[in-house]
Motif scaffolding. Structure first.
Motif, PDB file in Angstrom:
ATOM      1  N   ASP A 211      31.611   2.757  74.932  1.00 46.54           N
ATOM      2  CA  ASP A 211      30.499   3.383  75.662  1.00 46.54           C
ATOM      3  C   ASP A 211      30.706   4.888  75.884  1.00 46.54           C
ATOM      4  OD1 ASP A 211      28.111   3.511  77.113  1.00 46.54           O
ATOM      5  OD2 ASP A 211      29.098   3.018  79.001  1.00 46.54           O
ATOM      6  N   PRO A 212      30.807   5.669  74.795  1.00 47.32           N
ATOM      7  CA  PRO A 212      31.036   7.102  75.018  1.00 47.32           C
ATOM      8  C   PRO A 212      29.798   7.850  75.513  1.00 47.32           C
ATOM      9  CG  PRO A 212      30.997   6.605  72.653  1.00 47.32           C
ATOM     10  CD  PRO A 212      30.859   5.302  73.372  1.00 47.32           C
ATOM     11  N   TYR A 213      28.602   7.242  75.335  1.00 47.67           N
ATOM     12  CA  TYR A 213      27.373   7.993  75.617  1.00 47.67           C
ATOM     13  C   TYR A 213      26.606   7.487  76.837  1.00 47.67           C
ATOM     14  CZ  TYR A 213      28.593   9.232  70.900  1.00 47.67           C
ATOM     15  OH  TYR A 213      29.305   9.648  69.805  1.00 47.67           O
ATOM     16  N   GLY A 239      35.728   3.983  77.636  1.00 45.34           N
ATOM     17  CA  GLY A 239      34.959   5.157  78.062  1.00 45.34           C
ATOM     18  C   GLY A 239      35.747   6.405  77.693  1.00 45.34           C
ATOM     19  N   THR A 240      35.075   7.554  77.742  1.00 46.39           N
ATOM     20  CA  THR A 240      35.771   8.778  77.324  1.00 46.39           C
ATOM     21  C   THR A 240      35.262  10.005  78.074  1.00 46.39           C
ATOM     22  OG1 THR A 240      36.296  10.194  75.428  1.00 46.39           O
ATOM     23  CG2 THR A 240      34.152   9.126  75.383  1.00 46.39           C
ATOM     24  N   GLY A 241      36.155  10.965  78.226  1.00 43.19           N
ATOM     25  CA  GLY A 241      35.754  12.246  78.783  1.00 43.19           C
ATOM     26  C   GLY A 241      35.216  13.187  77.717  1.00 43.19           C
ATOM     27  N   ILE A 251      41.084  12.880  76.721  1.00 43.09           N
ATOM     28  CA  ILE A 251      41.233  11.948  77.836  1.00 43.09           C
ATOM     29  C   ILE A 251      40.144  10.877  77.735  1.00 43.09           C
ATOM     30  CG2 ILE A 251      41.102  11.676  80.361  1.00 43.09           C
ATOM     31  CD1 ILE A 251      43.581  13.154  79.599  1.00 43.09           C
ATOM     32  N   ALA A 252      40.574   9.640  77.634  1.00 42.72           N
ATOM     33  CA  ALA A 252      39.638   8.512  77.572  1.00 42.72           C
ATOM     34  C   ALA A 252      40.285   7.326  78.276  1.00 42.72           C
ATOM     35  CB  ALA A 252      39.312   8.181  76.115  1.00 42.72           C
ATOM     36  N   TRP A 253      39.558   6.231  78.380  1.00 44.38           N
ATOM     37  CA  TRP A 253      40.102   5.109  79.136  1.00 44.38           C
ATOM     38  C   TRP A 253      39.651   3.760  78.612  1.00 44.38           C
ATOM     39  CZ3 TRP A 253      37.627   9.414  81.015  1.00 44.38           C
ATOM     40  CH2 TRP A 253      36.255   9.308  81.229  1.00 44.38           C
TER      41      TRP A 253
HETATM   42  C1  LIG Z   1      31.082   5.249  69.321  1.00 42.40           C
HETATM   43  C2  LIG Z   1      32.261   6.165  69.427  1.00 42.40           C
HETATM   44  N1  LIG Z   1      33.447   5.671  69.808  1.00 42.40           N
HETATM   45  C3  LIG Z   1      34.533   6.450  69.914  1.00 42.40           C
HETATM   46  C4  LIG Z   1      34.471   7.809  69.641  1.00 42.40           C
HETATM   47  C5  LIG Z   1      35.720   8.627  69.756  1.00 42.40           C
HETATM   48  O1  LIG Z   1      35.698   9.382  70.914  1.00 42.40           O
HETATM   49  P1  LIG Z   1      36.973  10.060  71.538  1.00 42.40           P
HETATM   50  O2  LIG Z   1      36.737  11.526  71.459  1.00 42.40           O
HETATM   51  O3  LIG Z   1      37.051   9.563  72.941  1.00 42.40           O
HETATM   52  O4  LIG Z   1      38.178   9.642  70.743  1.00 42.40           O
HETATM   53  C6  LIG Z   1      33.257   8.376  69.246  1.00 42.40           C
HETATM   54  C7  LIG Z   1      33.185   9.797  68.915  1.00 42.40           C
HETATM   55  O5  LIG Z   1      32.250  10.323  68.407  1.00 42.40           O
HETATM   56  C8  LIG Z   1      32.122   7.527  69.138  1.00 42.40           C
HETATM   57  O6  LIG Z   1      30.920   7.992  68.759  1.00 42.40           O
END
Ligand SMILES: Cc1ncc(COP(=O)(O)O)c(C=O)c1O
Length: 402
Positions: A211-213, A239-241, A251-253
Motif C-alpha cells: 500500500d505505497p499510495y 507501507g512506505t515513506g 524508510i518503509a514498514w
Molecule cells: C506497488 C509498489 N510497491 C513497492 C514499491 C517500492 O517502494 P519503496 O520505495 O518503498 O521501496 C513501489 C515503488 O514504486 C510500488 O509502486
C-alpha cells in the motif's frame, strides 16, 4: 586445476533475474528535453528539504552518537510506534508497535517475503497486470505465478476463486496493491475487499497487501485496508515513506500481526542488513513527530497530484484517438492507457524520438502476453510538460497507425 563452467558460476536463481525496463528507461530520461511519464518518481519540489535539515540538526543534538550507532533489527521504537499509530488512525483500529518492522524500502519487504515464503517453483498469486518490482523480487526466489483477472474495480474475486480451486501446488500468498495500483491506478472496491479477504480466509491463503499510495487519495472515500478486516487469513501489510516523505531515505514498514511470520521476517532481515539505517529512522521519526504538519505535507502532495492527474486526463481526452481508453485514478501516481491494436513497446521507440517516454504495459504482465497498455506517471512532470508530453504521445500514436 578445476575449471568452473560459465553456467555453473552463478546460482541457478540468477537465470530468472530480468532487467528492469524502468531502470533502463530512467537512463534515457536523464536527457533534459525528454518528457518522462515513465519513472515512478514523486515530485522532488515537494520534498520537505528545509524541515528535514532542521530535523537532522535536532536529532544530532538530542540523540548524538546513538543516532549513528547500530540498532535493533525491528527498527527504532519511535518509528514503530509512529507507524502503528498512523495506520491505526487510518484504519480505525489499534495496531501493536511490536507488529511493525522497519525495512529498507518496501522493496526490501518484498524481497524478505520472497526469502521466507518461496522455494523454487512455488506459486505466487498476482493481479494481471502487477507491480514489476514485486515480480522482480519474487523472481529471485525462482517462483512461478498464477494470475488473476482485473477490471476497473481491481482484482475480480470470481477469477481468484477459480485460480485457487485449480492451483497445484497451492500458492504461498496473494500479492495485491488495493489502492491506486501500480501500474493501473485502479482501486479495489469495498465489496471486493470483503470478498477477497473471505476467499483467502476460506482457502487459508496469506495476503500481502502492498500500500505505497493509500495516503495519496485525492478524491472519493477512504476504503478499509485489508489488514483492518477481521479475518483468520494472515495479512502482511507493506507501507512506505517513499511517496509521503522521500524515497531516498529508504524508510518503509511491514506490519505483521502474525508472530510466527514476523519472527521469520526479522531473522531474514538480520541476515540481509542487520537493520535499516539508524540515522534515517531518527530523522524520519523526528520530522513526522508533529502530526499536524505531517498531515499538511501529505495533503499538499495529494493536491498537487490531483491537479496533475486532472491535466493529464483532460489532455488525453482532448488529443487521443477515440478508441484509446484510460483510467482516472482517485489517488496515487499512475494512470493506465489502453491503445487497442498498438504494441506499446514499438510505440515507445517512436515516442522516444519525439521526446516523450512511458512504460510499455507488457512489462507488468507476468506472462508478457498483453501488448496494448501503457503506464503513465503524472506525479513527476509539471502541468505544462504534461500537456506537451500528451500531445507528443498522441502524435506518436498517429504516426504508428499511419
Ligand atoms: C506497488 C509498489 N510497491 C513497492 C514499491 C517500492 O517502494 P519503496 O520505495 O518503498 O521501496 C513501489 C515503488 O514504486 C510500488 O509502486
Amino acid at each position: 586445476m578445476a575449471i568452473i563452467s560459465r553456467a555453473a558460476r552463478f546460482a541457478a536463481r540468477t537465470a530468472h533475474l530480468r532487467a528492469s525496463t524502468i531502470r533502463e528507461m530512467l537512463k534515457v530520461t536523464q536527457q533534459p528535453d525528454v518528457i518522462s511519464f515513465g519513472g515512478g518518481l514523486p515530485a522532488p519540489e515537494l520534498f520537505p528539504t528545509d524541515a528535514i535539515a532542521r530535523a537532522t540538526q535536532n536529532v544530532m543534538e538530542r540523540y548524538g552518537a546513538a543516532a549513528l550507532q547500530y540498532s535493533v533489527t525491528e527498527g527504532i521504537p519511535e518509528m514503530r510506534a509512529w507507524v502503528a499509530q498512523r495506520l491505526g488512525r487510518r484504519c480505525g483500529c489499534e495496531f501493536d508497535p511490536d507488529a511493525v518492522t522497519i525495512v529498507n524500502g518496501s522493496q526490501q519487504g518484498l524481497d524478505l517475503l520472497g526469502k521466507v515464503f518461496l522455494d523454487p517453483g512455488d506459486h505466487v498469486i498476482l493481479e494481471d497486470p502487477s507491480y514489476l518490482g514485486a515480480i522482480q523480487a519474487f523472481d529471485a526466489y525462482q517462483s512461478r505465478y498464477l494470475t488473476v483477472d482485473t477490471d476497473d474495480e481491481g482484482l475480480i474475486p470470481a477469477s481468484l476463486e477459480r485460480v485457487l480451486e485449480r492451483a497445484d501446488p497451492f500458492p504461498k500468498f496473494l500479492y495485491i496493491v488495493p489502492n491506486f495500483a501500480n501500474p493501473t491506478g485502479r482501486t479495489l472496491s469495498a465489496q471486493r475487499r470483503r470478498q477477497v479477504v473471505a476467499i483467502c480466509e476460506h482457502f487459508g491463503l496469506p495476503i500481502v497487501e502492498d500500500d505505497p499510495y493509500g495516503e495519496l487519495r485525492f478524491e472519493g472515500e477512504y476504503l478499509p485496508s485489508l489488514i483492518a478486516c477481521k479475518t483468520t487469513a494472515p495479512v502482511i501489510y507493506l507501507g512506505t515513506g517513499s511517496k509521503i516523505m522521500a524515497p531516498g531515505m529508504r524508510i518503509a514498514w511491514l506490519v505483521i500481526p502474525d508472530e510466527e511470520i514476523r519472527e521469520k521476517i526479522v531473522l531474514a532481515k538480520q541476515g540481509a542488513d542487520l537493520h535499516s539505517g539508524t540515522l534515517a529512522q531518527y530523522i524520519f521519526a523526528e520530522y513526522a513527530r508533529d502530526g499536524a504538519s505531517f498531515d499538511a505535507h501529505v495533503a499538499r502532495i495529494a493536491r498537487t497530484y490531483a491537479a496533475r492527474q486532472a491535466v493529464m486526463s483532460e489532455a488525453l481526452s482532448a488529443s487521443m484517438p477515440r478508441d484509446v481508453h484510460f483510467t482516472r485514478p482517485e489517488g496515487g501516481m499512475f494512470l493506465w492507457v489502453t491503445v487497442p491494436g498498438v504494441d506499446t513497446a514499438a510505440l515507445l521507440r517512436i515516442s522516444a524520438e519525439m521526446k516523450v517516454v512511458f512504460v510499455p504495459g507488457v512489462n507488468f504482465y507476468p506472462r508478457r502476453n498483453v501488448h496494448d497498455g501503457m503506464r503513465l506517471n503524472f506525479s513527476n512532470a509539471t502541468e505544462k510538460n504534461i500537456r506537451v508530453g500528451v500531445e507528443r504521445l498522441a502524435h506518436a500514436i498517429r504516426t504508428y497507425g499511419g
